[in-house]
Design a protein around this motif. Structure first.
Motif, PDB file in Angstrom:
ATOM      1  N   TYR A  69       0.847  -1.192   0.000  1.00 26.44           N
ATOM      2  CA  TYR A  69       0.000   0.000   0.000  1.00 26.44           C
ATOM      3  C   TYR A  69       0.883   1.242   0.000  1.00 26.44           C
ATOM      4  N   SER A  78     -12.837   3.453  -5.484  1.00 25.25           N
ATOM      5  CA  SER A  78     -12.045   2.352  -6.025  1.00 25.25           C
ATOM      6  C   SER A  78     -12.726   1.000  -5.875  1.00 25.25           C
ATOM      7  N   PRO A  97     -15.582  -2.165  -8.686  1.00 24.07           N
ATOM      8  CA  PRO A  97     -14.969  -3.443  -8.323  1.00 24.07           C
ATOM      9  C   PRO A  97     -15.286  -3.798  -6.871  1.00 24.07           C
ATOM     10  N   GLY A 129      -7.910   9.113   2.979  1.00 20.85           N
ATOM     11  CA  GLY A 129      -8.046   7.766   2.440  1.00 20.85           C
ATOM     12  C   GLY A 129      -7.681   7.645   0.974  1.00 20.85           C
ATOM     13  N   ASN A 137      -4.706   8.033  -1.842  1.00 22.58           N
ATOM     14  CA  ASN A 137      -3.274   7.880  -1.618  1.00 22.58           C
ATOM     15  C   ASN A 137      -2.392   8.796  -2.464  1.00 22.58           C
ATOM     16  N   MET A 157       0.412 -12.694  -9.751  1.00 18.40           N
ATOM     17  CA  MET A 157      -0.608 -11.758 -10.236  1.00 18.40           C
ATOM     18  C   MET A 157      -1.964 -12.448 -10.355  1.00 18.40           C
ATOM     19  N   LYS A 210      -3.235 -14.586  -8.658  1.00 16.94           N
ATOM     20  CA  LYS A 210      -3.900 -14.740  -7.379  1.00 16.94           C
ATOM     21  C   LYS A 210      -4.675 -13.498  -6.971  1.00 16.94           C
ATOM     22  N   ARG A 211      -4.394 -12.410  -7.631  1.00 15.41           N
ATOM     23  CA  ARG A 211      -5.060 -11.172  -7.263  1.00 15.41           C
ATOM     24  C   ARG A 211      -6.290 -10.908  -8.123  1.00 15.41           C
ATOM     25  N   ILE A 251     -17.212 -13.529  -6.267  1.00 18.13           N
ATOM     26  CA  ILE A 251     -18.109 -12.390  -6.457  1.00 18.13           C
ATOM     27  C   ILE A 251     -17.849 -11.730  -7.799  1.00 18.13           C
ATOM     28  N   GLN A 252     -16.556 -11.536  -8.102  1.00 19.51           N
ATOM     29  CA  GLN A 252     -16.229 -10.855  -9.349  1.00 19.51           C
ATOM     30  C   GLN A 252     -16.604 -11.705 -10.555  1.00 19.51           C
ATOM     31  N   LEU A 263     -20.089 -11.286 -11.256  1.00 15.71           N
ATOM     32  CA  LEU A 263     -20.330  -9.981 -11.862  1.00 15.71           C
ATOM     33  C   LEU A 263     -20.114 -10.029 -13.366  1.00 15.71           C
ATOM     34  N   VAL A 314     -16.720  -3.432 -16.817  1.00 16.05           N
ATOM     35  CA  VAL A 314     -16.590  -4.191 -15.571  1.00 16.05           C
ATOM     36  C   VAL A 314     -15.344  -5.069 -15.596  1.00 16.05           C
ATOM     37  N   ALA A 366     -12.450  -2.748 -15.030  1.00 16.75           N
ATOM     38  CA  ALA A 366     -12.468  -2.204 -13.673  1.00 16.75           C
ATOM     39  C   ALA A 366     -12.036  -3.250 -12.655  1.00 16.75           C
ATOM     40  N   ASN A 367     -12.448  -4.485 -12.857  1.00 15.92           N
ATOM     41  CA  ASN A 367     -12.072  -5.544 -11.917  1.00 15.92           C
ATOM     42  C   ASN A 367     -10.583  -5.863 -12.001  1.00 15.92           C
ATOM     43  N   GLY A 426      -9.056  -3.034 -10.136  1.00 17.27           N
ATOM     44  CA  GLY A 426      -9.339  -3.148  -8.711  1.00 17.27           C
ATOM     45  C   GLY A 426      -8.536  -4.252  -8.055  1.00 17.27           C
ATOM     46  N   THR A 440      -5.488  -5.419  -9.106  1.00 16.77           N
ATOM     47  CA  THR A 440      -4.041  -5.401  -9.289  1.00 16.77           C
ATOM     48  C   THR A 440      -3.345  -4.281  -8.541  1.00 16.77           C
ATOM     49  N   ARG A 441      -4.059  -3.286  -8.082  1.00 15.08           N
ATOM     50  CA  ARG A 441      -3.370  -2.235  -7.342  1.00 15.08           C
ATOM     51  C   ARG A 441      -4.159  -1.855  -6.105  1.00 15.08           C
ATOM     52  N   VAL A 442      -3.479  -1.906  -4.976  1.00 11.86           N
ATOM     53  CA  VAL A 442      -4.106  -1.512  -3.726  1.00 11.86           C
ATOM     54  C   VAL A 442      -3.973  -0.006  -3.559  1.00 11.86           C
ATOM     55  N   GLY A 443      -4.921   0.593  -2.897  1.00  7.08           N
ATOM     56  CA  GLY A 443      -4.852   2.026  -2.629  1.00  7.08           C
ATOM     57  C   GLY A 443      -6.047   2.722  -3.219  1.00  7.08           C
ATOM     58  N   ARG A 444      -6.656   3.580  -2.454  1.00  2.00           N
ATOM     59  CA  ARG A 444      -7.880   4.242  -2.890  1.00  2.00           C
ATOM     60  C   ARG A 444      -7.564   5.410  -3.806  1.00  2.00           C
TER      61      ARG A 444
END
Lengths: 397, 165
Positions: free
Chosen positions: A58, A119, A162, A294, A296, B1, B3-4, B9-10, B13, B111, B114-115, B118, B120-124
């Motif tokens: 993160y 996100s 997502p 929140g 980043n 990768m 695994k992410r 749920i996805q 979708l 979608v 977007a998935n 969503g 592959t990268r963490v962080g808002r």
């Protein structure tokens, strides 16, 4: 954890090209991050750590530990690595951390929530907890448990976002929403929407059905339920030069309620009913702008700064060839205004380092300016919760 | 990768998106983006909103405002090969609108992209989908979301992507 480490190793396989710009402490009559005093003791002070988070990847995430208990009991669970979010209201934690909380019900059926973040959405039951952090305690707080076997209703999928219902996709063990508003949704959720998607559902059987949720039943900003120190928070983080592996600071509860949380000389910028103010960048005013711990990075529209390519390790961020030194001005609904200097560097280069704290991470947005966590480095930022004096809350810095 | 990528749920979708895309093709009036002007009326009925129309030299903007404060603008081309079609959509409101309805047959493509982003990268941060045939941006914060979508090849001559907002 090991698979996450491998992911991290993947993104670090590029050459390390550290090219951080030195940010001098220039102010020029404007607000510039430098030399803020950070409170470290007090029953209203929680430690906040900016680091790579529980998934180890993160960037610019500020985390705290928070304890949730079955109401009125000592059956508790302490949850580390909960993201501090001034951009939303309400506590959400991964359901795997639940100590077995009682379920909120509507007409005898369990209440669930679909909560949209830009996100991704969180989906799960609304349950009731006593919430403890630092020396503060809020009793019988509706919170959202994230992650459930109950099928996501079509209405939630209509948001087109997502899923953020797992540790990997959320990047945190929870979200501690300490934003401007007393409830997470507000009037929009009191009645069932037709045409536009709903947030609250009752789940007697599949599929779950949309419901209206009264303000009193909605997931609240937990700070509002503290006995004292309940009118807002301060995030206090030291300044950052370029990048660092981690950073420590404080999350202070209350504004002007104790000797350690006075507003002092900070300028108050009030928000509008949607929790936004105006940021003018490159001559264009963006009325839907906001300050959000929140997020980043700095997210804003630009027709000149290069975006990172989709094949890079930083899609959705800016990748200028040389660091851009920029400025923008904020204007509150109350008319107060001030200029902020900031920098945006090549995100792909930043991510190739072993750092997770960046004061110069930015990316594109459409139609608004989002002052994310880099804005908080070296600057004490107050988030005032809505009240009679400030019906839509305020920021101060 | 890998695994992410998509969990149950996805995957659900995506299947749902595919099913809807088929439905949208069978009933074009329900598709907004890429659909004809009648799809604007379908969207207006869907949100029970009021409609205001603005005409420029190369396109017409149909603005739908719902009582909840959600505003949707649909851009319909006046000339060229996409004449009469919705080439762009912009929206703002307290929460995202029904993106499935507004993107119509483009929903599945969106979608999927977007998935991937969503997962592959963490962080808002804002969602930015830029593909040759579709651009979608969604951002904002709770109580103030905004976004837009357009099909680059459908933009009328002389219209800039920034005009869709």
């Amino acid at each position: 954890m090991s698979s996450l480490r491998r992911f991290l190793a993947f993104i670090l396989t590029f050459p390390v090209l550290v090219a951080f710009a030195f940010l001098t402490g220039c102010g020029g009559g404007s607000s510039s991050a430098s030399n803020n005093t950070i409170v470290s003791s007090g029953n209203n002070v929680a430690s906040i750590s900016v680091n790579s988070g529980p998934t180890g990847n993160y960037a610019n995430g500020g985390f705290v530990s928070i304890t949730v208990c079955v109401p009125g009991t000592s059956s508790c669970q302490t949850v580390d690595d909960v993201l501090v979010d001034t951009g939303s209201s309400g506590l959400r934690i991964l359901s795997s951390f639940s100590p077995g909380l009682p379920q909120q019900e509507a007409s005898g059926d369990p209440v669930f929530e679909c909560f949209p973040f830009e996100s991704g959405y969180t989906w799960g039951p609304v349950q009731t907890a006593d919430v403890e952090i630092a020396g503060e305690k809020a009793s019988s707080v509706p919170v959202q448990l994230v992650g459930t076997n109950t099928a996501v209703p079509d209405g939630c999928l209509d948001f087109g976002l997502p899923s953020s219902n797992t540790l990997d996709s959320l990047g945190a063990n929870g979200i501690f929403g300490v934003g401007l508003f007393a409830q997470d949704c507000g009037e929009y959720c009191v009645q069932v929407q037709t045409g536009n998607p709903n947030l609250y559902y009752q789940c007697a059987s599949s599929p779950c059905q949309a419901i209206g949720e009264s303000l009193a039943q909605q997931v609240p900003n937990p700070v509002t339920l503290f006995a004292t120190d309940n009118n807002g928070v301060i995030i206090e983080l030291p300044g950052v030069s370029g990048g660092e592996p981690s950073l420590s600071g404080s999350l202070v509860f209350g504004i002007g309620t104790q000797s350690n949380n006075a507003l002092g000389a900070a300028t108050v910028y009030t928000a509008d009913s949607s929790g936004s103010f105006t940021t003018t960048y490159s001559g264009t005013p963006y009325s839907g702008s906001f300050i959000d711990s929140g997020s980043n990075g700095y997210f804003f529209p630009s027709t000149t700064i290069a975006e990172c390519s989709d094949s890079s390790d930083a899609p959705g961020f800016y990748c200028p060839s040389t660091t851009e030194n920029l400025s923008a001005s904020n204007q509150g609904v109350n008319g107060s205004s001030g200029t902020v200097n900031f920098s945006v560097a090549d995100a792909s280069t930043l991510f190739d380092s072993n750092d997770y704290v960046f004061n110069d991470l930015g990316g594109p947005a459409s139609g608004y300016f989002d002052w994310g966590l880099p804005f908080f480095y070296g600057r004490n930022v107050f988030t005032g919760i809505q009240s009679d004096s400030y019906p839509n809350g305020y920021w101060a810095y | 990768m890998s695994k992410r990528r998509a969990g149950p749920i996805q995957s659900g979708l995506l299947i749902l998106g595919a099913a809807l895309a088929v439905a949208a093709n069978a009933v074009p009036a329900r598709a907004a983006l890429g659909g004809d002007v009648t799809s604007v009326q379908a969207d207006q009925l869907h949100v029970q909103g009021s409609l205001r129309t603005t005409v420029t030299s190369s396109y017409t903007v149909h603005q739908i405002q719902a009582a909840t404060g959600t505003v949707v603008r649909e851009y319909v081309s006046s000339s060229g090969k996409s004449a009469g079609k919705v080439f762009g959509i912009a929206w703002q409101g307290p929460w995202p609108p029904d993106i499935r309805q507004l993107l119509g047959s483009y929903f599945e493509q969106y979608v999927q992209a977007a998935n991937v982003q969503g997962a592959t990268r963490v962080g808002r941060r804002p969602l930015v989908i830029e593909q040759p045939g579709l651009v979608v941006q969604i951002g904002g914060h709770p109580r103030a979301f905004a976004g837009r979508a357009y099909v680059p090849e459908m933009l009328p001559t002389g219209v800039r992507t920034e005009d869709v907002q």
